[in-house]
Design a protein around this motif. Structure first.
Motif, PDB file in Angstrom:
ATOM      1  N   MET A   1       0.825  -1.207   0.000  1.00  0.00           N
ATOM      2  CA  MET A   1       0.000   0.000   0.000  1.00  0.00           C
ATOM      3  C   MET A   1       0.864   1.263   0.000  1.00  0.00           C
ATOM      4  SD  MET A   1      -2.916   1.076   2.778  1.00  0.00           S
ATOM      5  CE  MET A   1      -1.665   1.282   4.064  1.00  0.00           C
ATOM      6  N   GLY A   2       2.025   1.199   0.629  1.00  0.00           N
ATOM      7  CA  GLY A   2       2.910   2.358   0.675  1.00  0.00           C
ATOM      8  C   GLY A   2       3.753   2.524  -0.573  1.00  0.00           C
ATOM      9  N   PHE A   3       3.740   1.526  -1.460  1.00  0.00           N
ATOM     10  CA  PHE A   3       4.612   1.565  -2.627  1.00  0.00           C
ATOM     11  C   PHE A   3       3.867   1.570  -3.955  1.00  0.00           C
ATOM     12  CE2 PHE A   3       6.873  -1.044  -5.854  1.00  0.00           C
ATOM     13  CZ  PHE A   3       7.866  -0.133  -6.177  1.00  0.00           C
ATOM     14  N   PHE A   4       2.962   0.625  -4.169  1.00  0.00           N
ATOM     15  CA  PHE A   4       2.363   0.428  -5.492  1.00  0.00           C
ATOM     16  C   PHE A   4       1.501   1.595  -5.976  1.00  0.00           C
ATOM     17  CE2 PHE A   4       3.679  -3.972  -5.027  1.00  0.00           C
ATOM     18  CZ  PHE A   4       4.003  -4.307  -6.336  1.00  0.00           C
ATOM     19  N   PRO A   5       0.579   2.147  -5.166  1.00  0.00           N
ATOM     20  CA  PRO A   5      -0.224   3.272  -5.676  1.00  0.00           C
ATOM     21  C   PRO A   5       0.630   4.435  -6.146  1.00  0.00           C
ATOM     22  CG  PRO A   5      -1.179   2.412  -3.658  1.00  0.00           C
ATOM     23  CD  PRO A   5       0.142   1.749  -3.815  1.00  0.00           C
ATOM     24  N   PHE A   6       1.686   4.740  -5.375  1.00  0.00           N
ATOM     25  CA  PHE A   6       2.592   5.818  -5.761  1.00  0.00           C
ATOM     26  C   PHE A   6       3.338   5.481  -7.051  1.00  0.00           C
ATOM     27  CE2 PHE A   6       6.995   7.374  -5.665  1.00  0.00           C
ATOM     28  CZ  PHE A   6       6.759   8.734  -5.732  1.00  0.00           C
ATOM     29  N   LEU A   7       3.804   4.228  -7.176  1.00  0.00           N
ATOM     30  CA  LEU A   7       4.523   3.809  -8.383  1.00  0.00           C
ATOM     31  C   LEU A   7       3.627   3.891  -9.608  1.00  0.00           C
ATOM     32  CD1 LEU A   7       7.116   2.601  -9.612  1.00  0.00           C
ATOM     33  CD2 LEU A   7       6.178   0.336  -9.131  1.00  0.00           C
ATOM     34  N   LEU A   8       2.367   3.505  -9.475  1.00  0.00           N
ATOM     35  CA  LEU A   8       1.432   3.577 -10.602  1.00  0.00           C
ATOM     36  C   LEU A   8       1.239   5.012 -11.077  1.00  0.00           C
ATOM     37  CD1 LEU A   8      -1.236   1.007  -9.343  1.00  0.00           C
ATOM     38  CD2 LEU A   8       0.238   0.742 -11.350  1.00  0.00           C
ATOM     39  N   ILE A   9       1.144   5.935 -10.148  1.00  0.00           N
ATOM     40  CA  ILE A   9       0.997   7.353 -10.510  1.00  0.00           C
ATOM     41  C   ILE A   9       2.248   7.852 -11.227  1.00  0.00           C
ATOM     42  CG2 ILE A   9       0.785   9.695  -9.575  1.00  0.00           C
ATOM     43  CD1 ILE A   9      -0.922   8.466  -7.322  1.00  0.00           C
ATOM     44  N   GLN A  10       3.406   7.455 -10.732  1.00  0.00           N
ATOM     45  CA  GLN A  10       4.663   7.916 -11.329  1.00  0.00           C
ATOM     46  C   GLN A  10       4.882   7.331 -12.727  1.00  0.00           C
ATOM     47  OE1 GLN A  10       6.818  10.240 -10.136  1.00  0.00           O
ATOM     48  NE2 GLN A  10       5.283  10.560  -8.542  1.00  0.00           N
ATOM     49  N   ILE A  11       4.470   6.096 -12.938  1.00  0.00           N
ATOM     50  CA  ILE A  11       4.639   5.464 -14.254  1.00  0.00           C
ATOM     51  C   ILE A  11       3.852   6.220 -15.319  1.00  0.00           C
ATOM     52  CG2 ILE A  11       4.087   3.399 -15.608  1.00  0.00           C
ATOM     53  CD1 ILE A  11       4.786   1.726 -13.160  1.00  0.00           C
ATOM     54  N   ILE A  12       2.644   6.620 -14.976  1.00  0.00           N
ATOM     55  CA  ILE A  12       1.770   7.265 -15.950  1.00  0.00           C
ATOM     56  C   ILE A  12       2.017   8.770 -16.063  1.00  0.00           C
ATOM     57  CG2 ILE A  12      -0.236   7.985 -14.577  1.00  0.00           C
ATOM     58  CD1 ILE A  12      -0.353   5.680 -17.660  1.00  0.00           C
ATOM     59  N   SER A  13       2.789   9.318 -15.131  1.00  0.00           N
ATOM     60  CA  SER A  13       3.007  10.771 -15.081  1.00  0.00           C
ATOM     61  C   SER A  13       4.229  11.183 -15.900  1.00  0.00           C
ATOM     62  CB  SER A  13       3.171  11.215 -13.623  1.00  0.00           C
ATOM     63  OG  SER A  13       3.467  12.583 -13.547  1.00  0.00           O
ATOM     64  N   ASP A  14       4.218  12.431 -16.348  1.00  0.00           N
ATOM     65  CA  ASP A  14       5.372  12.992 -17.061  1.00  0.00           C
ATOM     66  C   ASP A  14       6.352  13.674 -16.114  1.00  0.00           C
ATOM     67  OD1 ASP A  14       4.559  12.253 -19.668  1.00  0.00           O
ATOM     68  OD2 ASP A  14       3.122  13.908 -19.705  1.00  0.00           O
ATOM     69  N   ILE A  15       5.851  14.158 -14.984  1.00  0.00           N
ATOM     70  CA  ILE A  15       6.687  14.865 -14.004  1.00  0.00           C
ATOM     71  C   ILE A  15       6.794  13.988 -12.765  1.00  0.00           C
ATOM     72  CG2 ILE A  15       6.954  16.955 -12.633  1.00  0.00           C
ATOM     73  CD1 ILE A  15       5.155  18.369 -14.667  1.00  0.00           C
ATOM     74  N   HIS A  16       8.012  13.590 -12.430  1.00  0.00           N
ATOM     75  CA  HIS A  16       8.241  12.649 -11.338  1.00  0.00           C
ATOM     76  C   HIS A  16       8.656  13.396 -10.077  1.00  0.00           C
ATOM     77  CE1 HIS A  16       7.780   9.590 -14.352  1.00  0.00           C
ATOM     78  NE2 HIS A  16       8.783  10.117 -15.065  1.00  0.00           N
ATOM     79  N   THR A  17       7.666  13.951  -9.406  1.00  0.00           N
ATOM     80  CA  THR A  17       7.920  14.674  -8.155  1.00  0.00           C
ATOM     81  C   THR A  17       7.059  14.076  -7.045  1.00  0.00           C
ATOM     82  OG1 THR A  17       6.195  16.316  -8.639  1.00  0.00           O
ATOM     83  CG2 THR A  17       8.443  16.822  -9.355  1.00  0.00           C
TER      84      THR A  17
END
Length: 335
Positions: free
Chosen positions: A75-91
């Protein structure tokens, strides 16, 4: 200038993400599928253990704690990783970054300490079978699980509080997710206390749990070589999943420690990224497979629950069909 930087710092940039173009959608689907499988597998085993009274024993109680921890770490890793994969800005915001550090570090601590407690439990069951029920009661098992979680939560609170107080002179983290060591490397203030407690923390997280692990498995191996065939089979069937889980998790953590502290630029970037999150991805996926398939009691309970549920569903469907048939025949008679 350093003070103003620390005051205005509100986010971090994650510099390890690569520009993969349209492949991001493929990576997103694979990652989402992994997350779903991990969630279903661990949740179903928690339900099996909680619903069946025959599994209300210390060993399965420790397993339940392990599966809960897998869900917590994912829960602390996957939701954030999914957002970062689809995003253009990795912040990532500074607040969420520290929250992620806390989640990932407590997950890792609970995992290793929980495996240490499980190894001690197996030592008592195999080497002291006549005294097991008195030395490992349900109450003691419950207290041990509480200690495992409190020990890890408090330890990471201290680690995080030491990092938050630092003055940072940059905001670029060379990783896929936030890590305490990467934040400390950005500090332009004194990090002596952080380094000392970091070494002390490694002793608390690795060396201390390692003693019961080594002690337990040395005693179990001794019993295996000198005991009966039945004892060896019992030891192999119950200890194999724990050993595989322990070795897998230790490999992932050791690689991440080495990768973050030494130059690993010779490795391909994709391989380096996969190995850096290996312990967060493969461990929650491997544990339910290993324990669910290897431990016959869990496997048989799960089959029984599924078959019982299917039988109930068929009975309901037959009853509904029979009732509809009666209604149809009554309507035909009245006509």
């Amino acid at each position: 200038m350093a003070n103003s930087t620390s005051l205005t710092l509100s986010y971090f940039i994650l510099g390890a993400y690569l520009n993969v173009g349209t492949l991001r959608y493929l990576y997103f689907m694979i990652t989402a599928l992994l997350y779903i499988v991990i969630g279903i597998a661990n949740s179903s085993l928690i339900v099996v253990i909680c619903m069946n009274r025959s599994l209300h024993e210390p060993m399965y109680f420790f397993l339940c704690s392990l599966f809960v921890n897998e869900l917590y770490g994912s829960m602390g890793f996957f939701p954030f990783l999914l957002i970062q994969i689809i995003s253009d800005i990795h912040t990532i915001s500074a607040t969420y970054c520290y929250l992620q550090i806390y989640c990932i570090y407590t997950y890792a601590n609970v995992e290793f300490v929980n495996l240490a407690v499980m190894s001690y439990d197996r030592y008592l069951a195999i080497c002291c079978p006549l005294q097991y029920n008195t030395r490992m009661t349900s109450k003691k098992a419950f207290i041990l699980v509480i200690v495992v979680w409190l020990y890890s939560l408090v330890k990471v609170v201290i680690t995080l509080s030491l990092s938050i107080r630092l003055t940072l002179c940059g905001n670029v983290l060379n990783g896929l997710l936030c890590r305490n060591y990467l934040v400390v490397k950005l500090a332009c203030s004194d990090t002596t206390v952080n380094n000392i407690y970091g070494l002390f923390g490694i002793v608390l997280s690795v060396v201390v749990p390692l003693f019961p692990i080594l002690f337990s498995y040395m005693k179990i191996l001794k019993i295996c070589f000198s005991g009966s065939k039945q004892t060896r089979q019992k030891a192999v069937s119950t200890c194999t999943p724990q050993l595989v889980s322990l070795i897998n998790f230790s490999f992932g953590c050791c690689f991440e420690i080495i990768r973050s502290r030494f130059d690993m630029s010779s490795l391909p970037s994709v391989l380096s990224m996969i190995l850096s999150v290996y312990f967060v991805i493969l461990q929650p996926l491997l544990n339910p497979i290993m324990f669910g398939l290897q431990m016959s009691k869990i496997r048989e309970t799960y089959k029984h629950m599924c078959c019982h549920k299917n039988r109930d569903t068929v009975k309901v469907q037959v009853f509904v069909a029979f009732h509809q048939l009666n209604l149809f025949s009554q309507n035909g008679d009245s006509a």
